[in-house]
Scaffold this motif. Structure first.
Motif, PDB file in Angstrom:
ATOM      1  N   PRO A 177      25.999   6.889   5.766  1.00 12.36           N
ATOM      2  CA  PRO A 177      27.035   6.526   4.790  1.00 12.36           C
ATOM      3  C   PRO A 177      26.495   6.663   3.372  1.00 12.36           C
ATOM      4  O   PRO A 177      25.924   5.725   2.801  1.00 12.36           O
ATOM      5  CB  PRO A 177      27.363   5.072   5.143  1.00 12.36           C
ATOM      6  N   VAL A 178      26.673   7.822   2.791  1.00  3.22           N
ATOM      7  CA  VAL A 178      26.101   8.127   1.478  1.00  3.22           C
ATOM      8  C   VAL A 178      26.469   7.082   0.420  1.00  3.22           C
ATOM      9  O   VAL A 178      25.613   6.699  -0.397  1.00  3.22           O
ATOM     10  CB  VAL A 178      26.521   9.549   1.033  1.00  3.22           C
ATOM     11  N   PRO A 179      27.718   6.565   0.371  1.00  2.00           N
ATOM     12  CA  PRO A 179      28.038   5.586  -0.687  1.00  2.00           C
ATOM     13  C   PRO A 179      27.254   4.289  -0.595  1.00  2.00           C
ATOM     14  O   PRO A 179      27.234   3.518  -1.563  1.00  2.00           O
ATOM     15  CB  PRO A 179      29.540   5.335  -0.474  1.00  2.00           C
ATOM     16  N   ARG A 180      26.614   4.036   0.540  1.00  4.07           N
ATOM     17  CA  ARG A 180      25.826   2.816   0.695  1.00  4.07           C
ATOM     18  C   ARG A 180      24.443   2.941   0.071  1.00  4.07           C
ATOM     19  O   ARG A 180      23.736   1.945  -0.113  1.00  4.07           O
ATOM     20  CB  ARG A 180      25.699   2.488   2.192  1.00  4.07           C
TER      21      ARG A 180
ATOM     22  N   HIS B 167      30.558   7.707 -11.052  1.00  7.35           N
ATOM     23  CA  HIS B 167      29.815   6.633 -10.392  1.00  7.35           C
ATOM     24  C   HIS B 167      28.303   6.700 -10.598  1.00  7.35           C
ATOM     25  O   HIS B 167      27.624   5.694 -10.391  1.00  7.35           O
ATOM     26  CB  HIS B 167      30.120   6.649  -8.888  1.00  7.35           C
ATOM     27  N   TYR B 168      27.781   7.877 -10.964  1.00  5.16           N
ATOM     28  CA  TYR B 168      26.334   8.029 -11.083  1.00  5.16           C
ATOM     29  C   TYR B 168      25.979   8.761 -12.376  1.00  5.16           C
ATOM     30  O   TYR B 168      26.736   9.613 -12.851  1.00  5.16           O
ATOM     31  CB  TYR B 168      25.758   8.818  -9.898  1.00  5.16           C
ATOM     32  N   GLU B 169      24.810   8.419 -12.909  1.00  3.36           N
ATOM     33  CA  GLU B 169      24.297   9.110 -14.081  1.00  3.36           C
ATOM     34  C   GLU B 169      22.818   9.415 -13.864  1.00  3.36           C
ATOM     35  O   GLU B 169      22.056   8.570 -13.389  1.00  3.36           O
ATOM     36  CB  GLU B 169      24.474   8.257 -15.345  1.00  3.36           C
ATOM     37  N   VAL B 170      22.424  10.638 -14.210  1.00  6.10           N
ATOM     38  CA  VAL B 170      21.032  11.067 -14.088  1.00  6.10           C
ATOM     39  C   VAL B 170      20.656  11.771 -15.383  1.00  6.10           C
ATOM     40  O   VAL B 170      21.369  12.667 -15.843  1.00  6.10           O
ATOM     41  CB  VAL B 170      20.836  12.025 -12.890  1.00  6.10           C
TER      42      VAL B 170
END
Length: 287
Positions: free
Chosen positions: A75-78, A151-154
């Motif tokens: 489950p990638v979102p976890r 949802h994500y920042e890199v």
């Protein structure tokens, strides 16, 4: 057609030594892959011990040299994508490029997400799944990554080493058919691992439904249709080769390329080592 063994990450299989035993037996008996579940909490089985799937697969990699290894499914979102990218790349190097990454929303959603105060709305999880998959592919390249998403920042991150397999390990996507969205997602990657509303985990799907699903995914792939793609089905088959062929043969003809054996997972002993070893030692079906 290729054949794999599927085991949970709890009960007897929470012990990496037992998973190493299963992996070595599967390789010796001629199976092509070993896949483990990726649960942190499943309240139906919460009285059982659970093992971390990546530690279990590490033990399997050290005990084998040929079979493919992975989760069904993660489950990638976890996860945090950077952590997950590291784990998969490490397994890929340890195994000599034998990792397969299967992904989805996971479940039960209430257990795996809301129990820990995380968002559990399917729309949000689907967004995080798609964005997370994009990040994983970029991280595995070994190139600098900059990402500004919902949802994500890199910010200028390079994760080394890159995955052993390039441009990345195969990515398979799971989901329930006849829901179209998960299979549209699968069409963008390397394989589909469907469950069916009419054939839940451990039960053999109907060949007509498999043909419908295969046709739909191929249509969605469009110009990518010539690129290799796996259709991974699963269920329980008897050790008798002729009877197993009667079950799997029509699914192979419908387009299945992998059969994932879930022999003991429809009964009370799904997490016990002895019956799994007996099925493994009987060997994979011959189609």
């Amino acid at each position: 057609m290729r054949f794999s063994i599927n085991i949970p990450n709890f009960g007897d299989f929470a012990d990496p030594r037992n998973v190493a035993t299963v992996a070595a037996a599967a390789e010796q008996a001629g199976w092509d892959g070993l896949f483990v579940w990726d649960h942190v909490l499943h309240r139906k089985h919460q009285e059982r011990p659970f093992g971390d799937p990546w530690m279990l697969l590490t033990a399997a990699a050290l005990a084998t040299s040929r079979i493919r290894l992975g989760t069904l499914l993660t489950p990638v979102p976890r996860y945090r994508p950077q952590q997950l990218a590291r784990q998969v790349a490490t397994l890929d190097h340890l195994s000599g490029g034998r990792a397969i990454f299967a992904a989805g929303l996971g479940g039960p959603i209430e257990d795996e997400y809301r129990s820990f105060g995380d968002a559990a709305e399917p729309r949000i999880l689907a967004e995080r799944l798609d964005e997370g998959l994009e990040l994983l592919g970029n991280f595995w390249s070994g190139e600098p990554v900059n990402h500004h998403g919902r949802h994500y920042e890199v910010r200028d991150v390079t994760l080394l080493p890159a995955s052993a397999q390039q441009p990345r390990p195969p990515v398979w996507i799971g989901g329930f058919w006849p829901r179209r969205a998960p299979m549209r997602r699968a069409a963008r990657w390397d394989g589909a691992v469907p469950l069916f509303e009419t054939a839940r985990h451990g039960h053999v799907p109907d060949a007509a439904e498999v043909r419908e699903l295969v046709g739909y995914v191929r249509e969605q792939r469009g110009a990518e249709a010539e690129r290799p793609f796996e259709f991974v089905l699963g269920g329980a088959t008897p050790p008798d080769a002729a009877k197993a062929k009667d079950i799997i043969g029509p699914l192979h003809d419908a387009g299945a390329t992998w059969w994932d054996e879930r022999q003991v997972q429809t009964g009370p002993h799904l997490d016990r080592l002895p019956p799994v070893l007996r099925r493994i030692e009987a060997g994979p079906p011959v189609i």
